[in-house]
Design an enzyme around this catalytic site. Structure first.
Site, PDB file in Angstrom:
ATOM      1  CG  HIS B 193     -23.138  41.846 -17.257  1.00 17.08           C
ATOM      2  ND1 HIS B 193     -22.327  40.977 -16.567  1.00 17.08           N
ATOM      3  CD2 HIS B 193     -22.525  43.057 -17.198  1.00 17.08           C
ATOM      4  CE1 HIS B 193     -21.262  41.644 -16.132  1.00 17.08           C
ATOM      5  NE2 HIS B 193     -21.365  42.897 -16.487  1.00 17.08           N
ATOM      6  NE  ARG B 223     -14.673  45.182 -20.123  1.00 12.01           N
ATOM      7  CZ  ARG B 223     -15.867  45.796 -20.159  1.00 12.01           C
ATOM      8  NH1 ARG B 223     -16.561  45.991 -19.063  1.00 12.01           N
ATOM      9  NH2 ARG B 223     -16.360  46.230 -21.307  1.00 12.01           N
ATOM     10  CD  GLU B 265     -18.186  51.948 -15.317  1.00 11.43           C
ATOM     11  OE1 GLU B 265     -19.302  52.405 -15.037  1.00 11.43           O
ATOM     12  OE2 GLU B 265     -17.993  50.751 -15.624  1.00 11.43           O
ATOM     13  CE  LYS B 317     -21.346  52.491 -24.316  1.00  8.15           C
ATOM     14  NZ  LYS B 317     -20.635  52.095 -23.090  1.00  8.15           N
TER      15      LYS B 317
END
Lengths: 321, 346, 199
Positions: B193, B223, B265, B317
């Site tokens: 991450h 999530r 997602e 993004k």
């Protein structure tokens, strides 16, 4: 949201005396379905309803993870403990219904290991029963060294030797047989992982010797559930729920909190998983910390307590619960 | 009544689209008119009938075509599916989870018969009928993880749990939002991450890791995450970025509705029983802007979210190049009216 | 010292003597100085159980004699990292628990030696590292998977497929390389100038 496990209704299908101290209990699901798959080293928490009080004790699963038609645990009788093992030995009968938790593994194998070196002391053999079954099924490379008081008290030593032959090494105290730990640790191939389960003194000794011999901490795994110790009764104020409780002599602080209708999360009830960690709002007295979760610094700070195994002596204790 | 599987493409002529019923079930990820990272993890319990949360593992009308696209990606680049040697057992765990879940949720499409370790698996939509021995890799055409994930929508990461951390030690990743399994395999939770901006400083990952390592058997969690994709392309991999990157420069006011997609997602997290590993299915849902604005609430809200998104997040993004064009187009659907709370389309 | 940027970027420390039965040192160029510095604080006889593998590179003979003076049980001098790796792999294949690994020098040396140690079953957190000398990077092109050695510029050209790569701080221990991603994928006509920043 807190972690936790769902419960399983089971029926005691068999109780087998293994030797003068140990009994084995077999559980099947009451609804007849198969039990959840688990991994070697996992434990379940067994609920013991003893008249007006409930005990919740963790026991390692010792049956093969490859067969979940039943679960088995082995319980060593402790005549001076808080009564959980005596309840299992004296009060539980075949056919009785009980409630256990889903399996939780806080002592799992590191499957990267080139070799698994296991060291067991006494009833600490139980998680290795499941782990060796799992490894043998996959052709894993393992070796087990097992110390016990005498041949008669070498729980499952005969079973293990019959299954795995030369991979099992026994050491009997009454014959003055000593585990050659330093030699053992210096002759293991690179990539070996070490697993220890047994009395606290043995775990400390093996961990210290391994560290001095250059074994990195990531390669050393140990399971040490501290059984909650009995002690003097004490009073506690639960600040969030606004309750006053008294912790009895044979009761753990966690059990007393639960008896008052407050349910902190838990997984191990033995001072290792960290789930029930509780903040101290104020105190006047002395903590009796028995857990393996908080750091020494946290123990000294007086800011946190693990209610599953730790106690308190003094005038007042206020907890954030 | 079964699912009506669409025949469509996610490359070249891009014939992907959602049926009207599928637009209504789209997992719109914003419960309010703004977005920021949060540890938005909740128990993965069954949701309303017909929603993507009805079953633990969702199968939808894009299933057959998505599996075809996955096969094309793997033929081009086998490095998209990798498993470190100690993860084979976790692969069997995953195979069991996906087969039992599919057979239970969609009995008209999938059947699993188990007799001890002799298993018989029937996947009707893909025309598969295989008998194999559970635990014996020589009885399947691929390793267990690859075998079952060639039959399951979404990417899958299998995380080994050691030393209080999670390690990305196996996975199949063909529909990813711009990260490379081949590069990240073997990394721990913080390392893979690492490129994500802002969230580390907020302590998001520390809290998330603590939660994830405590997930127990039988109690999965989930999530939602989101990004945007130009053209309904599933394979937006960094490996092929030099081939699809130019798509981002092709957005015009005229083609926003058809070309620009919100990509959501649905990430879920499951403890695997034999290996004690955690599997992390990342299921991707795409919706065209033209489809999204059929819900006036979603149109208004997405306009506001995109408008107020911090620049670092927009850059991460990959939205920066076309964000102004999309905002201009979306603004015609935002009259400033209040939106109702919650995710639903109204 | 290298600045900490993102969490996948390796953080290097300072070599220090660890408890253990055997000690394996792998160093290149200025990395030798890290071993010599550590030797000052090592207990007497520490190097009697040590094996030093050294690739001098541009430092020539400067560090060879000082390292030999530590009297390690084994000493090896090699012309390149690549030439030292087979010996390293063989040493690890026959080693026992109790062996401690110390890596010092360039990021390329540390990364490749660590890769060999990981493959031998050693956990990366137990390996001592100290970065000395050049900060030139090994970069893996995410597109063609080829590795370009000694990258000093940002952006850099992939020596295999020729794409112009943004060199990220994202680092893979398994590949022993930083990640390179095409910098002008969205508009191939963009051609940002190269700056020399990894020295």
């Amino acid at each position: 949201m807190s972690a936790g496990t769902s419960k399983i209704d089971v029926t005691v299908t068999d109780i087998v005396p293994v030797n003068e101290l140990v009994k084995r209990f077999h559980f099947r699901r009451t609804d007849g379905a198969i039990l959840p798959t688990f991994s070697g080293g996992a434990h379940v928490v067994v609920e013991m309803r003893d008249d007006d009080r409930t005990r919740l004790n963790p026991y390692s699963l010792m049956s093969s993870p490859l067969d979940t038609t039943d679960y088995t645990i082995s319980v060593r009788r402790d005549d001076v403990g808080r009564g959980g093992s005596l309840f299992m030995h004296n009060r539980v009968k075949p056919g009785q219904r009980m409630v256990i938790s889903n399996p939780v593994n806080l002592f799992s194998l590191d499957l990267r290991a080139r070799k698994h070196l296991m060291i067991a002391g006494g009833i600490g053999i139980t998680p290795f029963m499941a782990q060796t079954s799992q490894l043998a099924g996959e052709g894993g490379n393992f070796e087990l060294h097992y110390t016990c008081r005498s041949e008669a008290l070498g729980t499952y030593a005969d079973v293990l030797q019959a299954r795995y032959g030369r991979r099992i090494h026994l050491y009997h105290d009454d014959r003055d047989e000593k585990l050659p730990l330093e030699k053992l640790l210096s002759s293991q191939p690179l990539g070996t992982h070490l697993y220890i389960c047994g009395p606290a003194g043995m775990i400390d000794w093996v961990r210290r010797t391994a560290s001095e011999a250059g074994w990195p901490s990531e390669t050393v795994h140990y399971e040490h559930f501290a059984a909650p110790q009995p002690g003097k009764p004490f009073d506690v104020t639960l600040a969030v729920s606004g309750k006053q409780i008294r912790v009895g002599e044979q009761q753990s602080l966690l059990e007393a909190i639960e008896a008052a209708g407050v349910d902190p999360p838990y997984l191990c009830r033995g001072g290792v998983c960290g789930q029930c960690e509780t903040n101290v709002v104020s105190y006047d007295g002395k903590f009796l910390h028995n857990d393996h979760w908080l750091s020494e610094e946290e123990h000294r700070s007086g800011c946190k307590i693990m209610p599953c195994v730790s106690r308190f002596e003094g005038k007042s204790l206020v907890l954030e619960r | 009544m079964g699912i009506n599987f669409r025949k469509e493409t996610f490359r070249d002529d891009f014939t992907f689209r959602n049926s009207p019923e599928h637009i209504r079930r789209f997992p719109f990820p914003f419960h309010e008119d703004a977005y920021m990272y949060a540890v938005n993890i909740e128990p993965h319990v069954p949701g309303p009938k017909g929603s993507v949360l009805e079953h633990g593992i969702d199968v939808d009308e894009h299933y057959v075509s998505e599996m075809h696209d996955r096969a094309l990606v793997l033929a081009e680049d086998p490095l998209r599916c990798q498993s470190l040697p100690h993860m084979t057992l976790a692969g069997w765990d995953l195979l069991e989870l996906l087969m039992t879940s599919k057979a239970e949720s969609y009995p008209e499409h999938f059947t699993l018969n188990r007799d001890g370790d002799k298993w018989h698996w029937i996947n009707r939509p893909l025309g598969i009928d295989d008998r194999f021995t559970f635990g014996d890799v020589s009885t399947l055409p691929y390793g267990p993880m690859e075998y079952i994930t060639r039959q399951s929508q979404g990417d899958f990461c299998i995380l080994d749990q050691r030393d209080g951390n999670l390690w990305m030690d196996a996975g199949i990743v063909t529909t990813q939002a711009d990260w490379s399994l081949d590069f990240d395999i073997g990394m721990n939770f913080f390392e893979w991450h690492a490129p994500v901006p802002l969230a580390h400083e907020k302590g998001i990952f520390t809290r998330a890791l603590k939660f994830l390592t405590n997930i127990q058997q039988g109690a999965p969690a989930r999530r939602l995450n989101w990004t945007m994709t130009i053209n309904p392309r599933l394979d937006t991999s960094p490996e092929n970025y030099h081939k699809w990157g130019t798509d981002r420069a092709t957005v015009t006011p005229e083609n926003v509705g058809q070309k620009v997609h919100l990509r959501v997602e649905l990430q879920s997290f499951w403890r695997l029983p034999r290996s004690n590993a955690l599997v992390f299915p990342i299921r991707c849902y795409l919706i065209k802007m033209d489809e999204l604005v059929t819900s006036p609430k979603w149109a208004r809200r997405f306009h506001r979210v995109l408008r107020d998104l911090p620049t670092e997040l927009a850059d991460y993004k990959g939205l920066s190049r076309y964000r102004p064009t999309v905002l201009e187009w979306l603004s015609q659907y935002d009259d400033g009216a209040a939106t109702s709370p919650g995710f639903g389309p109204d | 010292m290298t600045a900490k940027t993102i969490l996948s970027r390796p953080v290097y420390g300072t070599l220090s003597p660890q408890p253990g039965k055997h000690h394996l040192f792998i160093a290149d160029a200025e990395g030798a100085a890290a071993i010599l510095d550590m030797a000052n604080s090592a207990p007497a006889g520490f190097f009697a159980d040590a094996h030093i593998m050294f690739v001098p590179g541009a430092t020539g003979t400067k560090y060879v004699e000082p390292l030999k003076k530590l009297q390690p049980a084994q000493f090896y001098e090699g012309p390149s990292i690549a030439s030292a790796l087979p010996r390293l792999r063989q040493t690890l294949a026959t080693a026992h628990m109790g062996l401690r690994v110390y890596l010092s020098g360039t990021e390329g040396l540390i990364g490749q030696a660590m890769q060999a140690a990981l493959e031998a079953g050693i956990d990366h957190t137990s390996i001592q590292t100290e970065q000395r000398g050049s900060l030139a990077r090994r970069v893996q092109c995410v597109h063609c998977k080829g590795i370009t050695e000694n990258v000093t510029t940002q952006p850099a050209t992939c020596s295999h497929c020729g794409l112009l790569l943004l060199v990220r701080d994202h680092y893979s221990r398994r590949i022993a390389a930083f990640q390179g991603v095409c910098i002008n994928a969205e508009d191939p006509t963009e051609n940002p100038p190269k700056e020399e920043i990894f020295r």
